[in-house]
Design an enzyme around this catalytic site. Structure first.
Site, PDB file in Angstrom:
ATOM      1  CD  GLU A 193      35.560  42.874  43.427  1.00  0.00           C
ATOM      2  OE1 GLU A 193      36.727  42.956  43.884  1.00  0.00           O
ATOM      3  OE2 GLU A 193      35.121  41.884  42.831  1.00  0.00           O
ATOM      4  CG  HIS A 241      30.691  37.113  45.725  1.00  0.00           C
ATOM      5  ND1 HIS A 241      30.208  36.778  44.474  1.00  0.00           N
ATOM      6  CD2 HIS A 241      31.711  37.987  45.507  1.00  0.00           C
ATOM      7  CE1 HIS A 241      30.884  37.413  43.542  1.00  0.00           C
ATOM      8  NE2 HIS A 241      31.815  38.154  44.134  1.00  0.00           N
TER       9      HIS A 241
END
Length: 370
Positions: free
Chosen positions: A178, A96
């Protein structure tokens, strides 16, 4: 004396084998050829299948058993060859863009990790990553898998701007999220946690109310099974995973069988860094995927650069870390083998590898292509 008669239906085996194999050729996807030619191909496929069914229906059990013994190995080899040929050309990993948490870690004190958004710079990085990926894949078919976190969804939206007008496939995948570092994260407490993790071991340390690296490894391993099934049931030319830095490293760790030490020597990718695994083909056919490196576009089309590795981030990855292989093979009793980069993780901690010997082994691996 008359020769023994062949079993009933035995003369049909070559014909049946040929008909079955001919029918398999219609299973491979073809480029658009026009409606008339497509209908002709489908009709020929149906005729071949009908011929096989008519032949089999008139055979007795002994003939059928003999048929299976002769036909199945050939059909299995054809099936595997077809599956390998339809596997995606590449698997692309992208982290990201810059997030509010990357800019200021205190953001995690009040905002859940899954709701952390991109900064303005992160949005621009996402658009740049989309242009990189589009340069790499061209007009090939693409399926996106993405972490459901806000920052990865925003990155995906930015990446998709480069695919305007082209149909793509989308799959949200929570297993690509994550690593869980806990719930709301106090900056002062987390500083102590990170210090403790460094002492305990980064891969094995479990964050309070969160995950250890081993937990991430387990869910990424499970995701690989899903990914392989999707390749075989609904083939596309490119897979793109929009995820997080640690996930990119552990994704490669699972597939290429990196050791814990090797994984920890790979530096975390920067925001919107793009890695690519490309399908390796050899004379014998499909050889899995090879880690091509970091993709960098250029006016001439782009090229791959080495992934950052080693203490100074400039050491090339060992060759055995770039391609999928079977077990690492050694001969017990040969102490010198422990200086080989594939086996240094077995070396006792009080016996470091000699730099000269390590360099010699590196040269041996590079020149032998191991």
């Amino acid at each position: 004396e008359q020769p023994p008669m062949a079993p009933r239906g035995a003369w049909l085996l070559p014909t049946l084998v040929g008909a079955c194999l001919s029918s398999l050729t219609f299973l491979r996807p073809a480029a658009p050829r026009g409606v008339r030619r497509l209908r002709t191909a489908r009709a020929a496929e149906k005729d071949a299948v009908d011929a096989v069914l008519r032949t089999v229906s008139g055979m007795n059990s002994d003939d059928l058993e003999r048929l299976v013994e002769e036909l199945m190995p050939t059909l299995y080899r054809k099936k595997v060859a077809l599956r390998d040929r339809l596997r995606p050309r590449r698997i692309i990993l992208v982290r990201h863009g810059q997030s509010e948490g990357n800019k200021d870690s205190r953001a995690y004190e009040d905002i859940p990790d899954n709701q952390i958004q991109l900064t303005d710079l992160g949005l621009l990085q996402g658009e740049a990553a989309g242009a990189q990926i589009r340069t790499l894949v061209g007009n090939g078919t693409v399926r996106f898998f993405y972490s459901p976190y806000m920052r990865t969804r925003q990155t995906l939206q930015c990446v998709l701007k480069a695919f305007e007008g082209q149909q793509v496939e989308m799959c949200a995948e929570p297993r690509l999220r994550e690593q869980d570092f806990g719930n709301f994260q106090d900056a002062e407490q987390m500083a102590k946690v990170y210090e403790e993790r460094q002492k305990f071991g980064r891969f094995y340390y479990r964050f309070p109310n969160g995950e250890a690296g081993t937990d991430v490894f387990d869910r990424v391993s499970d995701f690989w099974s899903t990914l392989l099934r999707s390749m075989d049931t609904s083939p596309v030319e490119n897979l793109v995973l929009v995820t997080h830095g640690l996930l990119m490293r552990i994704f490669c760790m699972v597939y290429f069988h990196w050791t814990v030490g090797e994984c920890e020597e790979v530096w975390n990718p920067s925001n919107c860094e793009v890695w690519a695994l490309e399908k390796a083909m050899a004379q014998g056919g499909y050889r899995g995927y090879r880690l091509a490196g970091r993709w960098r576009p250029s006016p001439l089309g782009g090229r791959f650069k080495e992934i950052r590795f080693g203490d100074k981030k400039n050491t090339p990855l060992w060759n055995h870390m770039k391609c999928r292989r079977g077990p690492r093979v050694l001969t017990p009793g040969d102490r010198s083998i422990l200086d080989d980069p594939m086996f240094t993780h077995l070396q006792p901690p009080d016996q470091p590898v000699a730099p000269v010997e390590k360099q010699r082994r590196r040269h041996h691996l590079e020149t032998c292509g191991l």
